[in-house]
Design a protein around this motif. Structure first.
Motif, PDB file in Angstrom:
ATOM      1  N   ALA A 178       0.839  -1.198   0.000  1.00  0.00           N
ATOM      2  CA  ALA A 178       0.000   0.000   0.000  1.00  0.00           C
ATOM      3  C   ALA A 178       0.873   1.246   0.000  1.00  0.00           C
ATOM      4  O   ALA A 178       1.952   1.262   0.600  1.00  0.00           O
ATOM      5  CB  ALA A 178      -0.907   0.005   1.221  1.00  0.00           C
ATOM      6  N   LEU A 236      -1.273   6.599   2.579  1.00  0.00           N
ATOM      7  CA  LEU A 236      -2.537   6.119   3.134  1.00  0.00           C
ATOM      8  C   LEU A 236      -2.402   5.884   4.633  1.00  0.00           C
ATOM      9  O   LEU A 236      -1.369   5.430   5.107  1.00  0.00           O
ATOM     10  CB  LEU A 236      -2.967   4.814   2.456  1.00  0.00           C
ATOM     11  CG  LEU A 236      -3.321   4.886   0.990  1.00  0.00           C
ATOM     12  CD1 LEU A 236      -3.629   3.485   0.450  1.00  0.00           C
ATOM     13  CD2 LEU A 236      -4.502   5.817   0.739  1.00  0.00           C
ATOM     14  N   ALA A 279      -7.202   2.857   5.449  1.00  0.00           N
ATOM     15  CA  ALA A 279      -7.145   2.819   3.986  1.00  0.00           C
ATOM     16  C   ALA A 279      -6.079   1.827   3.512  1.00  0.00           C
ATOM     17  O   ALA A 279      -6.265   1.149   2.499  1.00  0.00           O
ATOM     18  CB  ALA A 279      -6.874   4.213   3.429  1.00  0.00           C
ATOM     19  N   LYS A 317      -7.564  -1.587   3.697  1.00  0.00           N
ATOM     20  CA  LYS A 317      -8.496  -1.791   2.588  1.00  0.00           C
ATOM     21  C   LYS A 317      -7.729  -2.051   1.297  1.00  0.00           C
ATOM     22  O   LYS A 317      -8.101  -2.931   0.509  1.00  0.00           O
ATOM     23  CB  LYS A 317      -9.418  -0.574   2.446  1.00  0.00           C
ATOM     24  CG  LYS A 317     -10.588  -0.760   1.531  1.00  0.00           C
ATOM     25  CD  LYS A 317     -11.467  -1.935   1.871  1.00  0.00           C
ATOM     26  CE  LYS A 317     -12.190  -1.816   3.179  1.00  0.00           C
ATOM     27  NZ  LYS A 317     -13.047  -2.993   3.471  1.00  0.00           N
ATOM     28  N   PHE A 318      -6.641  -1.331   1.068  1.00  0.00           N
ATOM     29  CA  PHE A 318      -5.802  -1.531  -0.117  1.00  0.00           C
ATOM     30  C   PHE A 318      -5.284  -2.970  -0.147  1.00  0.00           C
ATOM     31  O   PHE A 318      -5.357  -3.655  -1.163  1.00  0.00           O
ATOM     32  CB  PHE A 318      -4.627  -0.546  -0.099  1.00  0.00           C
ATOM     33  CG  PHE A 318      -3.735  -0.630  -1.307  1.00  0.00           C
ATOM     34  CD1 PHE A 318      -3.891   0.258  -2.358  1.00  0.00           C
ATOM     35  CD2 PHE A 318      -2.732  -1.594  -1.398  1.00  0.00           C
ATOM     36  CE1 PHE A 318      -3.064   0.185  -3.485  1.00  0.00           C
ATOM     37  CE2 PHE A 318      -1.903  -1.680  -2.513  1.00  0.00           C
ATOM     38  CZ  PHE A 318      -2.077  -0.787  -3.556  1.00  0.00           C
ATOM     39  N   CYS A 325      -8.603   3.954  -2.450  1.00  0.00           N
ATOM     40  CA  CYS A 325      -8.345   3.928  -1.007  1.00  0.00           C
ATOM     41  C   CYS A 325      -8.124   5.331  -0.431  1.00  0.00           C
ATOM     42  O   CYS A 325      -8.483   5.590   0.713  1.00  0.00           O
ATOM     43  CB  CYS A 325      -7.185   2.990  -0.708  1.00  0.00           C
ATOM     44  SG  CYS A 325      -7.615   1.268  -1.063  1.00  0.00           S
ATOM     45  N   TYR A 333     -11.527   6.598  -0.013  1.00  0.00           N
ATOM     46  CA  TYR A 333     -12.074   5.914   1.165  1.00  0.00           C
ATOM     47  C   TYR A 333     -11.575   6.602   2.438  1.00  0.00           C
ATOM     48  O   TYR A 333     -12.354   6.872   3.356  1.00  0.00           O
ATOM     49  CB  TYR A 333     -11.649   4.444   1.115  1.00  0.00           C
ATOM     50  CG  TYR A 333     -12.067   3.597   2.287  1.00  0.00           C
ATOM     51  CD1 TYR A 333     -13.394   3.289   2.516  1.00  0.00           C
ATOM     52  CD2 TYR A 333     -11.109   3.080   3.167  1.00  0.00           C
ATOM     53  CE1 TYR A 333     -13.771   2.486   3.583  1.00  0.00           C
ATOM     54  CE2 TYR A 333     -11.476   2.277   4.231  1.00  0.00           C
ATOM     55  CZ  TYR A 333     -12.803   1.978   4.433  1.00  0.00           C
ATOM     56  OH  TYR A 333     -13.176   1.189   5.490  1.00  0.00           O
ATOM     57  N   GLN A 334     -10.298   6.902   2.473  1.00  0.00           N
ATOM     58  CA  GLN A 334      -9.695   7.579   3.624  1.00  0.00           C
ATOM     59  C   GLN A 334     -10.330   8.954   3.843  1.00  0.00           C
ATOM     60  O   GLN A 334     -10.690   9.313   4.968  1.00  0.00           O
ATOM     61  CB  GLN A 334      -8.197   7.726   3.372  1.00  0.00           C
ATOM     62  CG  GLN A 334      -7.424   8.467   4.433  1.00  0.00           C
ATOM     63  CD  GLN A 334      -5.943   8.431   4.123  1.00  0.00           C
ATOM     64  OE1 GLN A 334      -5.341   7.379   4.124  1.00  0.00           O
ATOM     65  NE2 GLN A 334      -5.370   9.583   3.832  1.00  0.00           N
TER      66      GLN A 334
END
Length: 126
Positions: free
Chosen positions: A7, A11, A15, A18-19, A44, A47-48
């Motif tokens: 990732a 992030l 996040a 999730k990545f 992501c 999302y963050q």
């Protein structure tokens, strides 16, 4: 093929998780392609931003504030959350991560006919 994609460092922890979760799933299903990390990082990041904006909205307790002139205005976090959610949803469709998109993809694969393009179907499946 790579078994794990790292990732991006920008992030935050939620996040990043999730990545890693999505990339592992795509790799496992042989759907990961070189360059996917760019779109997944953008997904992501959105999302963050969405999570952070929603936390700020909850912390604020009120969806509006009063300006110096007495006008009630929506707090900026609502726009941030809405924009991040729109971006996030457009990216998850690209990865077929919604039930609707998965169903469409499955239908495309199952509705094979004599005029099908084997090379194109192989790219879709992977």
């Amino acid at each position: 093929m790579e078994t794990e994609i790292k990732a991006p460092t920008f992030l935050k922890s939620e996040a990043k998780r999730k990545f890693e979760e999505i990339s592992k799933s795509l790799i496992k299903e042989s759907k990961w392609k070189a360059g996917d990390e760019i779109a997944l990082a953008a997904l992501c990041a959105s999302y963050q931003h969405w999570i952070e904006a929603e936390k700020a909205i909850k912390k604020n307790g009120d969806l509006c504030f009063t300006t110096e002139t007495g006008y009630r205005q929506q707090i900026p976090e609502i726009s941030i959350a809405n924009n991040a959610m729109k971006n996030m949803l457009s990216f998850i469709k690209e990865f077929a991560l919604t039930p609707k998109e998965r169903a469409k993809l499955k239908e495309l694969i199952l509705n094979k006919d004599d005029d099908s393009d084997e090379e194109m179907e192989d790219m879709i499946q992977k």
